[in-house]
Design an enzyme around this catalytic site. Structure first.
Site, mmCIF file in Angstrom:
data_model
loop_
_atom_site.group_PDB
_atom_site.id
_atom_site.type_symbol
_atom_site.label_atom_id
_atom_site.label_comp_id
_atom_site.label_asym_id
_atom_site.label_seq_id
_atom_site.Cartn_x
_atom_site.Cartn_y
_atom_site.Cartn_z
ATOM 1 C CG HIS A 134 41.005 58.976 16.555
ATOM 2 N ND1 HIS A 134 40.388 57.742 16.512
ATOM 3 C CD2 HIS A 134 40.708 59.511 17.768
ATOM 4 C CE1 HIS A 134 39.755 57.539 17.667
ATOM 5 N NE2 HIS A 134 39.933 58.594 18.443
ATOM 6 N NE ARG A 143 30.801 66.069 16.636
ATOM 7 C CZ ARG A 143 31.765 65.443 17.317
ATOM 8 N NH1 ARG A 143 31.484 64.846 18.441
ATOM 9 N NH2 ARG A 143 32.995 65.436 16.880
ATOM 10 C CD GLU A 202 45.671 57.270 23.036
ATOM 11 O OE1 GLU A 202 46.321 58.108 23.687
ATOM 12 O OE2 GLU A 202 44.446 57.102 23.164
ATOM 13 C CD GLN A 241 34.663 56.931 24.158
ATOM 14 O OE1 GLN A 241 35.034 55.808 23.810
ATOM 15 N NE2 GLN A 241 35.183 58.025 23.651
ATOM 16 C CE1 TYR A 245 29.506 60.966 23.301
ATOM 17 C CE2 TYR A 245 31.096 62.761 23.283
ATOM 18 C CZ TYR A 245 30.080 62.052 22.668
ATOM 19 O OH TYR A 245 29.650 62.444 21.428
ATOM 20 C CB THR A 350 43.135 57.056 18.579
ATOM 21 O OG1 THR A 350 42.488 56.687 19.786
ATOM 22 C CG2 THR A 350 43.169 55.886 17.627
HETATM 23 CA CA CA Z 1 42.627 57.888 24.130
#
Ligand code: CA
Length: 417
Positions: A134, A143, A202, A241, A245, A350
């Protein structure tokens, strides 16, 4: 394998070897602790009141409470005594409850008659980021391939502190969150309902033994501090997000909701499913080294279901893929002296597997919107749409023995006006 005098369907998640704990209510009864067995809920409060549990070392009815925290606080020997008591009481040859119809009526309740509630008063919530697949997938998307994993990733189990107040029980519908998003990098942000609503597959574990501020827990001691595990859907708004972030990490893109499955499967029930974890290279620092099998072979599945349409399975993964195991996560969490409380919840991050059909989020499955997923009615999804339901299941299976978690369900409702 153990068999019970209660009729348990072949393939049930809730075998006599499982006995997960939860909190439920029925019409006319206050919230209380129960254990799942086949298609039934065993009312632990009623069982305790019957006197049948006398002698296992519980001095008051800790089961007649809206959360399991007080029961958990009694300690592992008591959890194990209750588990062992129940295995004996419901074992095929045992007649102490079996022949007492009047008691059974109060103690053994069909699952379809109960409403499951949040089993734990969650004290603090931590979310790790422990799946290499993940972290690599997300890293590539944000990136590029060369910098996919950050330099620290293979040296420590990355995590952040989340919000406990918005952890909700399976079946709770979630309104699409609103916030700042920046769809065009050349323009200022806009205020909008999230357009990139996602789930994260998760699992979480629940702390069953506290520590004092200043103390650290070793990888060897770590599992003594774990009561059990649940399935955990860490709902995520990717566009919120992405804009927020840097530099401090997840905030409003995550804290609007996470959903948990109602039954907590104990570490004793999971013991037969221990397995080896991935090789860790480079070698980790001494406080993160461990001995024995600390990963668990738990099959995971995600289904996506538009309104009034059959669900389709969009991911099949496994808890064993996690690079960092729970013992390492706890050792790292406490290495600086951070204290643990009973009822803390620690999520894995995740859990994506090595192949495309094992990815644990829509972000990865539809690869940032470029590979739409087809629903049973022919419609396409790259993220979750309003009125879509996400269903996650988890189970262990080996040589006819099944220990399952049931499922966690949640539906995304339109944003509030
Ligand atoms: Ca999470």
């Amino acid at each position: 394998m153990k068999t019970s005098w209660l009729p348990i369907e072949q393939g049930s998640d809730f075998s006599l070897e499982n006995l997960p704990f939860g909190v439920f209510k029925t019409e006319g009864l206050t919230p209380r602790a129960g254990v799942a067995l086949g298609g039934y809920v065993i009312d632990l409060s009623a069982l305790y009141s019957s006197g049948l549990m006398n002698g296992i070392g519980i001095s008051n009815n800790v089961f007649n409470k809206p959360y399991l925290n007080d029961f958990i606080a009694l300690g592992k020997p008591v959890w194990q005594a209750v588990r062992s008591f129940l295995q004996t009481m419901f074992e095929k040859e045992n007649t102490s409850l079996k022949d007492n119809d009047n008691l059974i009526k109060h103690i053994v309740i069909p699952m379809k008659e109960v409403q499951m509630l949040m089993p734990i008063q969650v004290r603090d919530y931590t979310d790790f980021y422990s799946s290499e697949e993940h972290a690599t997938n997300v890293g590539i998307m944000f990136r590029g391939k060369e910098n996919a994993l950050m330099p620290n990733w293979k040296h420590l189990p990355v995590g952040y502190h989340g919000r406990a107040s918005s952890i909700v029980i399976s079946g709770t519908n979630i309104h699409r969150p609103k916030g700042q998003i920046r769809p065009d990098d050349n323009l200022p942000p806009v205020f909008s309902p999230s357009r990139q609503m996602d789930f994260e597959l998760e699992m979480a574990f629940i702390i069953g033994k506290s520590t004092n501020l200043g103390d650290s827990v070793s990888t060897q001691e770590a599992e003594e501090h774990i009561f059990g595990m649940v399935i955990f859907n860490d709902w995520s708004a990717r566009d919120i997000q992405k804009w927020e972030y840097v530099p401090l990490g997840p905030f409003l893109g995550k804290n609007f909701a996470s959903s948990v499955s109602p039954w907590i499967v104990t570490m004793d029930a999971l013991a037969p499913f221990r397995t080896e974890g991935p090789a860790q290279e480079p070698e980790v620092l001494p406080y993160l080294q461990y001995e024995g099998n600390k990963n668990f072979d738990i099959c995971l599945e995600v289904q996506l279901q538009p309104e009034n349409v059959e669900p389709v399975t969009i991911s099949r993964s496994n808890h064993k893929y996690l690079y960092w195991n729970m013992a390492q996560q706890l050792a790292h969490h406490t290495v600086n002296g951070c204290n643990l409380s009973i009822g803390d919840m620690m999520a894995s991050g995740t859990i994506s597997g090595p192949t495309e059909d094992a990815f644990g989020s829509m972000l990865e499955i539809a690869w940032k919107g470029t590979k739409p997923v087809t629903m049973a009615d022919g419609s396409k999804r790259v993220f979750i749409q309003d009125n879509d339901t996400v269903i996650m299941k988890a189970w262990c299976e080996k040589e006819g023995l099944r220990v399952g978690f049931g499922e966690v369900i949640g539906k995304i409702l339109p944003a509030k006006p």
